[in-house]
Design an enzyme around this catalytic site. Structure first.
Site, PDB file in Angstrom:
ATOM      1  CD1 TRP A 189     120.819  12.737  46.693  1.00  0.00           C
ATOM      2  CD2 TRP A 189     120.882  14.872  47.368  1.00  0.00           C
ATOM      3  NE1 TRP A 189     119.825  12.900  47.626  1.00  0.00           N
ATOM      4  CE2 TRP A 189     119.846  14.212  48.058  1.00  0.00           C
ATOM      5  CE3 TRP A 189     121.118  16.218  47.646  1.00  0.00           C
ATOM      6  CZ2 TRP A 189     119.036  14.852  48.998  1.00  0.00           C
ATOM      7  CZ3 TRP A 189     120.319  16.863  48.581  1.00  0.00           C
ATOM      8  CH2 TRP A 189     119.283  16.188  49.240  1.00  0.00           C
ATOM      9  CE  LYS A 190     125.734   9.149  40.434  1.00  0.00           C
ATOM     10  NZ  LYS A 190     126.188   8.318  39.349  1.00  0.00           N
TER      11      LYS A 190
ATOM     12  CD  GLU B  97     129.704   8.979  38.919  1.00  0.00           C
ATOM     13  OE1 GLU B  97     129.492   9.816  39.806  1.00  0.00           O
ATOM     14  OE2 GLU B  97     128.797   8.300  38.375  1.00  0.00           O
TER      15      GLU B  97
ATOM     16  N   GLY C 258     124.593   4.717  36.135  1.00  0.00           N
ATOM     17  CA  GLY C 258     124.077   5.806  35.312  1.00  0.00           C
ATOM     18  C   GLY C 258     123.823   5.409  33.870  1.00  0.00           C
TER      19      GLY C 258
ATOM     20  CB  SER D  15     120.870   1.374  36.363  1.00  0.00           C
ATOM     21  OG  SER D  15     121.773   2.179  35.617  1.00  0.00           O
TER      22      SER D  15
ATOM     23  N   GLY E 137     121.904   6.321  42.632  1.00  0.00           N
ATOM     24  CA  GLY E 137     122.339   7.603  42.100  1.00  0.00           C
ATOM     25  C   GLY E 137     121.163   8.384  41.549  1.00  0.00           C
ATOM     26  N   GLY E 138     120.953   8.303  40.248  1.00  0.00           N
ATOM     27  CA  GLY E 138     119.963   9.124  39.550  1.00  0.00           C
ATOM     28  C   GLY E 138     118.600   9.182  40.213  1.00  0.00           C
TER      29      GLY E 138
HETATM   30  C1  PEP Z   1     125.888   5.718  41.972  1.00  0.00           C
HETATM   31  O1  PEP Z   1     126.209   6.849  41.650  1.00  0.00           O
HETATM   32  O2  PEP Z   1     126.426   5.205  42.956  1.00  0.00           O
HETATM   33  C2  PEP Z   1     124.886   5.013  41.187  1.00  0.00           C
HETATM   34  C3  PEP Z   1     124.657   3.768  41.472  1.00  0.00           C
HETATM   35  O3  PEP Z   1     124.258   5.726  40.179  1.00  0.00           O
HETATM   36  P1  PEP Z   1     122.954   5.274  39.348  1.00  0.00           P
HETATM   37  O4  PEP Z   1     121.945   4.747  40.341  1.00  0.00           O
HETATM   38  O5  PEP Z   1     122.488   6.530  38.669  1.00  0.00           O
HETATM   39  O6  PEP Z   1     123.379   4.205  38.397  1.00  0.00           O
END
Ligand code: PEP
Length: 249
Positions: A6-7, A92, A169, A206, A227-228
């Protein structure tokens, strides 16, 4: 395995609601190891929501000391016994906060010592890929962790996430072939270095409801770190369903 990072998103109240929605979305997909990784502030409340659902709880980071004068940090000892997993080495953390390979290794070893399952994230930047250094970068990141394993508890509880930095992302997903190539390399590297089976290797970068199935169709990709899209329970549920073993999907 499908894990949702969820960051730094959601309030505590939103996180509790999201966790409930993820449990509902995950329920029909038998045979998939599902986890959510909320911010630290949410962990205890989300832990209650997840009780009895089979969805596991993870932290997004951890420090390597047990306790002491480390303002703002959270130790593996604080998470042990009720939090299942911890993510270390997310890009990150490495690129925005300057985390070094050896620090990732310390977090990895300290987490294992407290019985936490570790998701170790590795991956190259776009410049590194363009320079043909992808394998060298993931090998270096893995070897920095392996260098600290001597005397550490058994490596029976870990997962690797291959996350190309250029795909996180950005909406620019690695093709299934690109992801498969690096994941297969990672598994071989682990076998060569540790003389043991590789753990599961997830792909992250992504991942969406639209591209998950083609990634999961690759022979070495064992799931996704999302992530997102993990903030949208229904779409996250589609990714979970795509990971279900065929006879239970
Ligand atoms: C992540 O934060 O590990 C990630 C893969 O983000 P996203 O799916 O948004 O690219």
């Amino acid at each position: 395995m499908v894990a949702g990072n969820w960051k730094m998103n959601t309030t505590v109240a939103e996180g509790i609601a999201l966790a409930g929605a993820v449990c509902a979305a995950a329920a029909p997909a038998d045979g998939v190891d599902v986890a959510v990784l909320p911010p630290f502030t949410h962990l205890w409340a989300v832990h209650s929501v997840l009780q009895g659902t089979g969805v596991r709880l993870g932290a997004q980071d951890v420090y390597w000391k047990d306790a002491g004068a480390f303002t703002g940090e959270i130790s593996p000892a604080m998470l042990a016994g009720w939090c299942d997993l911890v993510l270390v080495g997310h890009s990150e953390r490495r690129h925005l906060f300057g985390e070094r390979d050896d620090e990732v290794g310390k977090k990895f070893v300290a987490s294992l010592a407290h019985g936490l399952e570790v998701i170790l994230a590795v991956g190259e930047t776009s410049d590194e890929r363009d320079a043909g250094q992808t394998f060298a970068v993931v090998d270096r990141q893995l070897d920095a962790v392996f260098a600290q394993l001597e005397g550490a508890p058994g490596l029976d509880s870990w997962v690797i996430a291959y996350e190309p930095v250029w795909a996180i992302g950005t909406g620019r997903t690695a093709t299934p072939e690109q992801a498969q190539e690096v994941v297969a390399h990672i598994k071989q590297h682990v076998r060569d270095r540790l003389l043991a089976d590789s753990p599961r290797v997830l792909y992250g970068g992504s991942v969406t409801a639209a591209n998950a199935a083609s990634l999961f169709a690759e022979p070495d990709i064992d799931g996704a770190l999302v992530g997102g899209v993990s903030l949208r329970a229904e779409e996250f549920g589609v990714i979970i369903a795509a990971a279900a073993p065929r006879d239970s999907a």
